[in-house]
Every structure is written in structure tokens, then in C-alpha cells.
Design a protein around this motif. Structure first.
Motif, mmCIF file in Angstrom:
data_model
loop_
_atom_site.group_PDB
_atom_site.id
_atom_site.type_symbol
_atom_site.label_atom_id
_atom_site.label_comp_id
_atom_site.label_asym_id
_atom_site.label_seq_id
_atom_site.Cartn_x
_atom_site.Cartn_y
_atom_site.Cartn_z
ATOM 1 N N ASP A 64 40.260 32.931 35.644
ATOM 2 C CA ASP A 64 40.451 34.237 36.262
ATOM 3 C C ASP A 64 41.283 34.152 37.541
ATOM 4 O O ASP A 64 42.046 35.066 37.858
ATOM 5 C CB ASP A 64 39.092 34.883 36.567
ATOM 6 C CG ASP A 64 38.395 35.377 35.307
ATOM 7 O OD1 ASP A 64 39.088 35.622 34.305
ATOM 8 O OD2 ASP A 64 37.162 35.507 35.329
ATOM 9 N N ASN A 85 42.160 31.555 28.382
ATOM 10 C CA ASN A 85 41.123 31.016 29.245
ATOM 11 C C ASN A 85 41.042 29.496 29.201
ATOM 12 O O ASN A 85 40.683 28.898 28.187
ATOM 13 C CB ASN A 85 39.758 31.603 28.845
ATOM 14 C CG ASN A 85 38.650 31.121 29.766
ATOM 15 O OD1 ASN A 85 38.886 30.887 30.951
ATOM 16 N ND2 ASN A 85 37.458 30.972 29.223
ATOM 17 N N LEU A 92 38.464 37.959 32.665
ATOM 18 C CA LEU A 92 39.640 38.812 32.490
ATOM 19 C C LEU A 92 40.552 38.351 31.356
ATOM 20 O O LEU A 92 41.453 39.090 30.955
ATOM 21 C CB LEU A 92 40.452 38.856 33.796
ATOM 22 C CG LEU A 92 39.753 39.433 35.017
ATOM 23 C CD1 LEU A 92 40.624 39.251 36.260
ATOM 24 C CD2 LEU A 92 39.428 40.898 34.810
ATOM 25 N N THR A 93 40.332 37.151 30.864
ATOM 26 C CA THR A 93 41.241 36.604 29.855
ATOM 27 C C THR A 93 41.006 37.247 28.489
ATOM 28 O O THR A 93 39.959 37.847 28.240
ATOM 29 C CB THR A 93 41.086 35.080 29.754
ATOM 30 O OG1 THR A 93 39.727 34.760 29.466
ATOM 31 C CG2 THR A 93 41.502 34.406 31.049
ATOM 32 N N ASN A 138 41.479 42.105 42.586
ATOM 33 C CA ASN A 138 40.029 42.045 42.764
ATOM 34 C C ASN A 138 39.566 42.661 44.071
ATOM 35 O O ASN A 138 38.827 43.641 44.079
ATOM 36 C CB ASN A 138 39.547 40.591 42.713
ATOM 37 C CG ASN A 138 39.034 40.185 41.352
ATOM 38 O OD1 ASN A 138 39.046 40.984 40.408
ATOM 39 N ND2 ASN A 138 38.588 38.945 41.235
ATOM 40 N N THR A 176 37.654 46.266 39.009
ATOM 41 C CA THR A 176 37.823 44.912 38.465
ATOM 42 C C THR A 176 37.103 43.897 39.331
ATOM 43 O O THR A 176 36.407 43.010 38.837
ATOM 44 C CB THR A 176 39.314 44.558 38.375
ATOM 45 O OG1 THR A 176 39.964 45.496 37.516
ATOM 46 C CG2 THR A 176 39.524 43.156 37.820
#
Length: 280
Positions: A64, A85, A92-93, A138, A176
Motif C-alpha cells: 500500500d 500486492n 488498496l491493491t 491517505n 481512503t
């Protein structure tokens, strides 16, 4: 399958041993499909990244944190991001290393949808001088950094005083970011499509200790009070040492992050449970 004149830009985290070999393997596969490809580490300045301005798709290899860096690079250009990932959480991947060919094939064929995520813009002012400006997917954090003391922060919303915080720091997060540092500090989880701003104090001391969800479109001012100083971090990276009287202004960014998704549109809640609920 080709994305036309656009380039597929592969950004890899050099601190992950598997990332560069996977980037090279992916690039060779894309070239076999007739696709223009560029490769770069994700820890270089955006101006040094080949193919960034021409990118039709950015593939991020890492966790992430790598995706946050890719988001900052991609935002001014609007290119969608596909995350593979190679980290621990991968909230988030979109795919794992074992399935990247299938997922990337779908994206290149147009069998995907674009998810837009709100970003934040923070401007640091020192008197009449603008020290720096940055964008975050973020969160923006004003905190004590490595110093073992609380910081005092005067916080306003749209120019009106909200509160004075005495705490290790204050997190200003997007929806997020609500599943990242803000969650660890006791904040609520917000659905990713919301454009609210979340305020979460970190270890508050004799001051307001509850998270606050602010309405869409507000502007948050955070002024450093006292003599201790503070540190400004943007998506986990230190951007500036703050002095008494410095003010960070945080609002919605004009940019958004776009993720290329092949999962169902209601994927978020399944991912939430899979990533955050311990398995017996």
C-alpha cells in the motif's frame, strides 16, 4: 489488447526483492502484446520517471505504501493505477503476483472499471510565505515526530475555531485513509466513495479525544502553538519541520486517484473483513 499510443508505466519498490524481477517479467510480457512499456523505481522524483506524462496505465509493484507513492505521481496526469500486492496488507491493491497476467489482460482489454478516490491538498504557511504544498491519498499528519512530548495545535474549520489539541499529533484523513493510521488511532471506517475529511487526534492529553467527521468541501487550519515545534507528514513521508506559528491548511485536492478495478463494485466490504478481521 493494446492501449493505443499510451504507455504502461511499471513502478516498483526496490526494497522488495521480488519487485524488480517481476517488473522485468511484466515488461517483457507487455512488449509481446505490442504494448509500449516503461519501468522505474518508485522512489525517484516524478520528473525523472520515464513515460509518466504519456502513461495510459500505471502498474504499482509493492504494498500500500508503494501505491500511495504511485498515486502522488499519477494524480496530475490522471492515469489509472493497478496495484499488484507484494506487501503485507495490500488493502488498496487489485491483484496478487500469481494472477497479474489475468488481471492485466482484462484491464488492457477494457474489461475493468475506474474507481475515483478523493485526495487532500496541504499548504504549509510560515507567516506570509508558502513553504510547501503536497497532495495525499491517505492522510496529512501534524505531530511530534521523534520528540517525546505532546504538541499543541490550534485547529479551525473554514476559519472558525474548532479546538485546541494537546496530543502526539492530529491526523487529517480521507475516506481512503480511514483504514490506515486513522483507524489505528481509534477513528471510524468510512466508505471509500465519501469525500468527507476525518480528524483523529493521536494520544490526546486533557483535550478533545473524539474523532470528528467533517462535511465535504471544508478547509482545515492547523496552527502550531507552543515552543516544542512539530513535524508535517504526508502519506507517511516527512515533508517539513514546523515552527511555532506555522499553519497547515488542508482541503480537498483538485486531483483524484483513479484505480483500475476488475473486482465487483461492492468489493470494499469483503476486502475490509478479509484484511482486518483476524482469522482463527
Amino acid at each position: 489488447m493494446s492501449m493505443g499510443q499510451g504507455t504502461v508505466l511499471i513502478l516498483f519498490n526496490r526494497n522488495v526483492p521480488a519487485a524488480q524481477p517481476l517488473a522485468e517479467e511484466m515488461a517483457a510480457w507487455l512488449q509481446q502484446q505490442g504494448q509500449s512499456v516503461a519501468i522505474s523505481r518508485n522512489d525517484v522524483d516524478a520528473a525523472e520517471v520515464p513515460g509518466l506524462e504519456q502513461a495510459a496505465l500505471i502498474v504499482s509493484l509493492g504494498g500500500d505504501g508503494s501505491l500511495l507513492r504511485a498515486a502522488q505521481m499519477a494524480a496530475p496526469h490522471g492515469a489509472p493505477i493497478l496495484g499488484v500486492n507484494l506487501g503485507r496488507v495490500g488493502f488498496l491493491t487489485e491483484t496478487e503476483p500469481q494472477t497479474w497476467r489475468e488481471v492485466l489482460s482484462q484491464v488492457l482489454a477494457g474489461e475493468h472499471w475506474l474507481e475515483e478516490r478523493m485526495m487532500l491538498c496541504v499548504t504549509l504557511n510560515r507567516g506570509a510565505e508558502e513553504v510547501c504544498q503536497a497532495h495525499a491519498l491517505n492522510d496529512v499528519v501534524v505531530g511530534r515526530g521523534a520528540r517525546a512530548h505532546v504538541v499543541r495545535l490550534q485547529v479551525s474549520v473554514d476559519g472558525g475555531r474548532l479546538a485546541t489539541y494537546a496530543a502526539d499529533g492530529l491526523i487529517v484523513a480521507t475516506a481512503t485513509g480511514s483504514t490506515a493510521y486513522a483507524l489505528a488511532a481509534g477513528g471510524p471506517i468510512l466508505p471509500p466513495q465519501l469525500r468527507n475529511i476525518l480528524l483523529v487526534p493521536v494520544a490526546p492529553h486533557l483535550s478533545m479525544d473524539r474523532p470528528v467527521v467533517l462535511s465535504e468541501g471544508v478547509k482545515v487550519g492547523i496552527q502550531v502553538d507552543g515552543d516544542e515545534g512539530a513535524v508535517l507528514t504526508v502519506d507517511g513521508a516527512v515533508r517539513a519541520e514546523l515552527e511555532t506559528g506555522d499553519e497547515a491548511i488542508v482541503a480537498a485536492s483538485p486531483y483524484v486517484t483513479r484505480f483500475a478495478r476488475v473486482k465487483e463494485t461492492n468489493y470494499f466490504y469483503r476486502t475490509l473483513v478479509a484484511r482486518l478481521v483476524p482469522r482463527n
